[in-house]
Design a protein around this motif. Sequence first.
Motif, PDB file in Angstrom:
ATOM      1  N   LEU A  32       0.868  -1.179   0.000  1.00  0.00           N
ATOM      2  CA  LEU A  32       0.000   0.000   0.000  1.00  0.00           C
ATOM      3  C   LEU A  32       0.908   1.234   0.000  1.00  0.00           C
ATOM      4  CD1 LEU A  32      -2.030  -2.197   0.800  1.00  0.00           C
ATOM      5  CD2 LEU A  32      -2.929  -0.655   2.541  1.00  0.00           C
ATOM      6  N   VAL A  33       0.738   2.082  -1.000  1.00  0.00           N
ATOM      7  CA  VAL A  33       1.581   3.276  -1.115  1.00  0.00           C
ATOM      8  C   VAL A  33       0.726   4.510  -0.827  1.00  0.00           C
ATOM      9  CG1 VAL A  33       3.085   4.633  -2.624  1.00  0.00           C
ATOM     10  CG2 VAL A  33       2.995   2.135  -2.856  1.00  0.00           C
ATOM     11  N   GLY A  34       1.115   5.241   0.195  1.00  0.00           N
ATOM     12  CA  GLY A  34       0.352   6.437   0.580  1.00  0.00           C
ATOM     13  C   GLY A  34       1.069   7.701   0.143  1.00  0.00           C
ATOM     14  N   ALA A  35       0.331   8.584  -0.520  1.00  0.00           N
ATOM     15  CA  ALA A  35       0.926   9.843  -0.982  1.00  0.00           C
ATOM     16  C   ALA A  35      -0.058  10.980  -0.762  1.00  0.00           C
ATOM     17  CB  ALA A  35       1.276   9.754  -2.462  1.00  0.00           C
ATOM     18  N   ARG A  36       0.493  12.141  -0.502  1.00  0.00           N
ATOM     19  CA  ARG A  36      -0.369  13.339  -0.486  1.00  0.00           C
ATOM     20  C   ARG A  36      -0.219  13.960  -1.858  1.00  0.00           C
ATOM     21  NH1 ARG A  36      -1.517  13.524   4.815  1.00  0.00           N
ATOM     22  NH2 ARG A  36       0.127  12.790   6.193  1.00  0.00           N
TER      23      ARG A  36
ATOM     24  N   ARG B  65       4.753   9.014   0.524  1.00  0.00           N
ATOM     25  CA  ARG B  65       5.288   9.315   1.850  1.00  0.00           C
ATOM     26  C   ARG B  65       5.558   8.032   2.641  1.00  0.00           C
ATOM     27  NH1 ARG B  65       6.033  14.797   2.204  1.00  0.00           N
ATOM     28  NH2 ARG B  65       5.834  14.673   4.452  1.00  0.00           N
ATOM     29  N   THR B  66       4.648   7.080   2.483  1.00  0.00           N
ATOM     30  CA  THR B  66       4.709   5.903   3.343  1.00  0.00           C
ATOM     31  C   THR B  66       4.275   4.664   2.549  1.00  0.00           C
ATOM     32  OG1 THR B  66       4.043   7.314   5.170  1.00  0.00           O
ATOM     33  CG2 THR B  66       3.897   4.972   5.546  1.00  0.00           C
ATOM     34  N   MET B  67       4.930   3.555   2.834  1.00  0.00           N
ATOM     35  CA  MET B  67       4.504   2.295   2.217  1.00  0.00           C
ATOM     36  C   MET B  67       4.254   1.261   3.316  1.00  0.00           C
ATOM     37  SD  MET B  67       6.637   1.758  -1.265  1.00  0.00           S
ATOM     38  CE  MET B  67       8.245   1.944  -0.576  1.00  0.00           C
TER      39      MET B  67
ATOM     40  N   SER C  99      -2.497   3.849  -3.105  1.00  0.00           N
ATOM     41  CA  SER C  99      -2.499   2.884  -4.201  1.00  0.00           C
ATOM     42  C   SER C  99      -2.174   1.504  -3.629  1.00  0.00           C
ATOM     43  CB  SER C  99      -1.427   3.223  -5.243  1.00  0.00           C
ATOM     44  OG  SER C  99      -1.493   4.571  -5.577  1.00  0.00           O
ATOM     45  N   THR C 100      -2.778   0.463  -4.212  1.00  0.00           N
ATOM     46  CA  THR C 100      -2.567  -0.907  -3.708  1.00  0.00           C
ATOM     47  C   THR C 100      -1.959  -1.761  -4.811  1.00  0.00           C
ATOM     48  OG1 THR C 100      -4.559  -0.589  -2.428  1.00  0.00           O
ATOM     49  CG2 THR C 100      -3.706  -2.823  -2.527  1.00  0.00           C
ATOM     50  N   TRP C 101      -0.909  -2.491  -4.467  1.00  0.00           N
ATOM     51  CA  TRP C 101      -0.223  -3.341  -5.452  1.00  0.00           C
ATOM     52  C   TRP C 101      -0.064  -4.741  -4.868  1.00  0.00           C
ATOM     53  CZ3 TRP C 101       0.941  -0.797  -9.968  1.00  0.00           C
ATOM     54  CH2 TRP C 101       0.906   0.602  -9.909  1.00  0.00           C
ATOM     55  N   PRO C 102      -0.493  -5.776  -5.635  1.00  0.00           N
ATOM     56  CA  PRO C 102      -0.294  -7.149  -5.133  1.00  0.00           C
ATOM     57  C   PRO C 102       1.162  -7.588  -5.335  1.00  0.00           C
ATOM     58  CG  PRO C 102      -1.413  -7.185  -7.253  1.00  0.00           C
ATOM     59  CD  PRO C 102      -1.218  -5.737  -6.915  1.00  0.00           C
TER      60      PRO C 102
END
Lengths: 415, 99
Positions: free
Chosen positions: B6-10, B59-61, B88-91
Amino acid sequence: MSGDVETALSRMLREEWPRLVAAGMRILDDFQAAEDAAQETLLAALDHWPLSGVPDRPGGWLMTVCRRRALNALRDRQREADRMRSAAEAAAVDDTPAETPLDGPAIIDDQLRLMAMCCHPVLPFDAQVALTLRMVAGLTTEEIAAAFHQPIATAAQRLVRAKRTLRSHRIGFADDEIDLPVRLPAVLDVLTLVFNEGYLTHAGSDLTRPDLAGESHRLTMLLTAIVPGEGGPWALRALQSFHLSRSCTRTDDNGNLLTLDEQDRRQWDHALIDDGRASLDRARQLCKPPTALLLQAELAACHATAPTFEDTDWRAIVERYDQLMALDATPVVELNRAIAIAMRDGPAAALPTLNRLVEHRDLARSHRVWAVRAELRSRLHDNVRADQDYQRALELVGNDIERAYLVRSRQQFTL
Amino acid sequence: MSRFVLVGARRFPPAELSPTHVGVTVARSLAFVASIRRWQLLDSYAIDAIGRAEVDQPRTMLLMWASCPAAAANLAAAWSRVTGFDVSTWPLVAGRRAA
């Protein structure tokens, strides 16, 4: 996670905010850039703390990150090389934020500088208020606009203009010695205005804005910690503590305004009353001769420490108002003195003063003077003229809860 | 169980942050992270370097365990709600839970 954690974290961050802005100011000497550095620090905490945990000394963590951000900004600007070198020596710049102690005299001095800069005489009073709320209390532009019922654009413009004014006048943060006796009254004025607006909101549907009153009280307490040898902050702290002690009893369960005689004194916050007493003792020692602020705190103490409404010492209150009139003869003080005289000697004794005050250019636009005369006239069974005064008060009142109280009072005496 | 990143971005610079708002958000995010730790769904995480000021970058994964893409999407939505991140979600293929 309980609401307690949210409250504790929010309070901690609010308390750290002015230290961060001040640290940024010391390095960057520019309000906008310092605010940006403090904002980025909050953003870093927002990213890191949820996953890595809140540091043992969060204040130290924030301070280190903020200083690093400020130094980065300074490097980016590639100027003021000498200032950067000296600041870099003072700040720890390793990769992990150090949890440095925070209570050094320089930090405390910086917070005072920050308050004094926000209240710089070159700024108009409304800009001083807005800048203090943003830079010292950490309220956003939107929150400031809401607090004073202004459009957001107006509040934003006021802040931008204030920062620009300070920059254009080349008012430095760390260069000059703060002339405390000159600046402190302006700081106290700003804190008083913010508190008054929070304690009795001039317009809208809420009687109080606890956030504003609470912020002002917190900043006043901070001021007493920063300059413990000055009497003014102690007097203001006493005044605010006494007033806030009654907060939860000022309205009933239905939101109706309760006057002093209707309030349940057992529910008053006795910790705040104790704080008020202790602060008043300090203020008495330091304010010689007595100042207007000290006398206002003494008046608040008379009300807050009376065991019952009937025990209120109206004779002492009138004496205090006489002293206050000698120092600060404003129409508002005269109105309050008239109320005290009415309580001591009966409504007829105060009526001549009220008849004069309703003609006063400024006071005539306030609902309060009309409401007071209406009350006095109704107690004297002068019902027709009391009704006219209630009508005028209702036309002028801006706060919905006060309006409801006036409507209720008017109905009661005409029954 | 499969692993997902899970990739978090602002995506946009946030508007002015109020210290009060940050306190509330941190507390809620702490609660979220504590939950996924308790449920043993969090494998590991990475946080953007403190020195960077850009706000339009990831910012955070989070490296998470989830039973299916829909479950991972649910976790991503919850994380987005508490942090305000655009997630964003990546398998990941061939993932295996550590003993």
